[in-house]
Scaffold this active site. Structure first.
Site, PDB file in Angstrom:
ATOM      1  N   VAL A  86       0.843  -1.190   0.000  1.00  0.00           N
ATOM      2  CA  VAL A  86       0.000   0.000   0.000  1.00  0.00           C
ATOM      3  C   VAL A  86       0.882   1.245   0.000  1.00  0.00           C
ATOM      4  O   VAL A  86       1.845   1.339   0.760  1.00  0.00           O
ATOM      5  CB  VAL A  86      -0.930   0.008   1.234  1.00  0.00           C
ATOM      6  CG1 VAL A  86      -1.743   1.296   1.306  1.00  0.00           C
ATOM      7  CG2 VAL A  86      -1.856  -1.207   1.201  1.00  0.00           C
ATOM      8  N   CYS A  87       0.533   2.189  -0.856  1.00  0.00           N
ATOM      9  CA  CYS A  87       1.279   3.434  -0.960  1.00  0.00           C
ATOM     10  C   CYS A  87       0.301   4.603  -0.803  1.00  0.00           C
ATOM     11  O   CYS A  87      -0.278   5.071  -1.772  1.00  0.00           O
ATOM     12  CB  CYS A  87       1.984   3.507  -2.313  1.00  0.00           C
ATOM     13  SG  CYS A  87       2.952   5.013  -2.524  1.00  0.00           S
ATOM     14  N   VAL A  88       0.082   5.011   0.433  1.00  0.00           N
ATOM     15  CA  VAL A  88      -0.732   6.190   0.717  1.00  0.00           C
ATOM     16  C   VAL A  88       0.086   7.102   1.614  1.00  0.00           C
ATOM     17  O   VAL A  88       0.925   6.644   2.392  1.00  0.00           O
ATOM     18  CB  VAL A  88      -2.100   5.848   1.363  1.00  0.00           C
ATOM     19  CG1 VAL A  88      -3.012   5.135   0.375  1.00  0.00           C
ATOM     20  CG2 VAL A  88      -1.943   5.022   2.617  1.00  0.00           C
TER      21      VAL A  88
END
Length: 164
Positions: A86-88
């Protein structure tokens, strides 16, 4: 013989897990991957017609540094790499972004919770400025219905696999 004191982060993790168990959040559950390791959690998110499994890995510096999150269920989302990572913004280390995409206020702060991460991922408006999955981001821009169809197909598959 007295026990050695636990680091404050393990107490915090234990407290957060107990809180999620005592007061569950709708569509979300969390548990330890291994009872001897508070730093590795398995989570399940139920929504969009699917059952999505992920791993949360907390660093020893938690809560000063964010956990890493990786879906083990196949995902198709602009803010999730093809390997499930996940890339937030709120999972990025605190401070200024060296590339200038994010303000320091958008990045990890110890007050953020797992629910903040889940809320971002379930948002109808993924971050398309610096996507982790370029193909998914392009499809959101050019063929939103096609993108939604792929997501629904993966959600159905995840639900079928959950009961296999």
């Amino acid at each position: 013989m007295s026990k050695s004191p636990q680091p404050s982060n393990t107490l915090l993790l234990r407290r957060q897990l107990a809180e999620l168990t005592k007061h569950p959040v709708e569509g979300f559950s969390a548990g330890l991957v291994n009872d001897d390791n508070l730093y590795e959690w398995e989570i399940l998110i139920i929504g969009e017609g699917g059952f999505f499994k992920a791993r949360l890995s907390f660093p020893p510096e938690f809560p000063l540094l964010p956990p890493k999150m990786r879906f083990t269920t196949q995902m198709y989302h602009p803010n999730i790499y093809p390997d499930g990572t996940v890339c937030v913004s709120i999972l990025h280390a605190p401070g200024d972004d060296q590339y200038g995409y994010e303000d320091a206020g958008e990045r990890w702060m110890p007050v953020h919770t797992l629910i903040s991460v889940i809320s971002l991922l379930s948002s109808d408006t993924p971050n398309l400025d610096s996507p982790a999955n370029v193909d998914a981001a392009k499809e959101v821009r050019t063929d939103l219905e096609g993108y939604r169809k792929k997501v629904r197909r993966l959600a159905r598959r995840s639900a079928e696999e959950a009961f296999d």
